[in-house]
Structures are given as C-alpha cells and as structure tokens.
Design a protein around this motif. Structure first.
Motif, mmCIF file in Angstrom:
data_model
loop_
_atom_site.group_PDB
_atom_site.id
_atom_site.type_symbol
_atom_site.label_atom_id
_atom_site.label_comp_id
_atom_site.label_asym_id
_atom_site.label_seq_id
_atom_site.Cartn_x
_atom_site.Cartn_y
_atom_site.Cartn_z
ATOM 1 N N MET A 1 -4.285 -1.579 -3.070
ATOM 2 C CA MET A 1 -4.398 -2.764 -3.880
ATOM 3 C C MET A 1 -4.689 -3.951 -2.961
ATOM 4 S SD MET A 1 -1.950 -4.236 -6.839
ATOM 5 C CE MET A 1 -2.741 -3.144 -7.980
ATOM 6 N N GLY B 1 1.051 -12.835 -9.622
ATOM 7 C CA GLY B 1 1.108 -11.551 -8.925
ATOM 8 C C GLY B 1 2.409 -11.308 -8.191
ATOM 9 N N THR C 1 4.751 -9.271 -8.991
ATOM 10 C CA THR C 1 4.996 -7.828 -8.944
ATOM 11 C C THR C 1 4.113 -7.166 -7.892
ATOM 12 O OG1 THR C 1 5.506 -7.923 -11.308
ATOM 13 C CG2 THR C 1 5.200 -5.743 -10.352
ATOM 14 N N VAL C 2 2.914 -7.654 -7.736
ATOM 15 C CA VAL C 2 2.011 -7.127 -6.700
ATOM 16 C C VAL C 2 2.578 -7.433 -5.320
ATOM 17 C CG1 VAL C 2 -0.289 -7.352 -5.685
ATOM 18 C CG2 VAL C 2 -0.031 -7.278 -8.166
ATOM 19 N N GLY D 1 5.395 -5.195 -4.673
ATOM 20 C CA GLY D 1 4.909 -3.864 -4.335
ATOM 21 C C GLY D 1 4.534 -3.747 -2.870
ATOM 22 N N GLN E 1 5.430 -2.226 -16.236
ATOM 23 C CA GLN E 1 4.524 -3.010 -15.383
ATOM 24 C C GLN E 1 4.878 -2.819 -13.916
ATOM 25 O OE1 GLN E 1 4.273 -7.230 -16.348
ATOM 26 N NE2 GLN E 1 4.003 -7.728 -14.204
ATOM 27 N N THR E 2 6.156 -2.838 -13.605
ATOM 28 C CA THR E 2 6.597 -2.654 -12.223
ATOM 29 C C THR E 2 6.248 -1.259 -11.730
ATOM 30 O OG1 THR E 2 8.378 -4.250 -12.560
ATOM 31 C CG2 THR E 2 8.590 -2.763 -10.680
ATOM 32 N N LYS F 1 2.511 -1.085 -10.870
ATOM 33 C CA LYS F 1 2.165 -1.785 -9.625
ATOM 34 C C LYS F 1 2.641 -1.008 -8.409
ATOM 35 C CE LYS F 1 0.376 -5.365 -11.658
ATOM 36 N NZ LYS F 1 -0.901 -5.122 -12.264
#
Length: 90
Positions: free
Chosen positions: A1, A34, A36-37, A40, A65-66, A69
């Motif tokens: 990502m 972002g 959560t990104v 991650g 969602q988590t 990601k």
C-alpha cells in the motif's frame, strides 16, 4: 500500500517522539486522512520486529475496515475479540 507524503511525515514524527523517550503518543487527524492506513504501516513495522499489537476500535464498521487495511499490508495473523467474530487471542 502506498502512503501519501503527509502520512509518511506523521509516521516519521511518531518515531521521532519515540526516540525522544515518549511513551504516550496521540495522533489526531481528520476523517479521510488515512489514520487506519498509517496504523497499518506502524503495525507492519512492529510485527517485523516481532512485537505484538493491540488495536481498539469503537464502531462496528471500523472492525471490517481495519481488517481490510491490515490485510493490504500483508498482515494476516489477526485475531478479534468481538461479538460475531470467532475469538482468537493468539
């Protein structure tokens, strides 16, 4: 990502605070930035160092969602403690 420049900066700033000896760090960012990104990416770094990670979310929609990601970062050994999910505390 792929992360955006501002997300890289947030992560760099977090590591700078850790290097300064800070143990409690709060990141505040607007909806859609972002978070959560970034989390991650931080989890990926921690797990590469064989650290364990605990993530708490307060909304049901954030659980899925988590998970999405984290899987995008190649993190697949993920357990949940939540109604409707098979419990995995490992």
């Amino acid at each position: 990502m792929e992360l955006f420049d501002y997300q890289h900066k947030v992560i760099k700033d977090i590591y700078a605070r850790i290097k300064d000896g800070k143990k409690s760090i709060l990141v505040v960012a607007p909806t859609g930035s972002g978070k959560t990104v970034m989390m991650g990416q931080l989890c990926q770094h921690a797990l590469l160092k064989q650290r364990r990670v605990l993530i708490l979310v307060h909304l049901d929609v954030l659980v899925g969602q988590t998970l999405e990601k984290l899987e995008a970062f190649g993190l697949t050994d993920i357990g949940f403690i939540k109604a409707g999910y098979e419990e995995n505390k490992e």
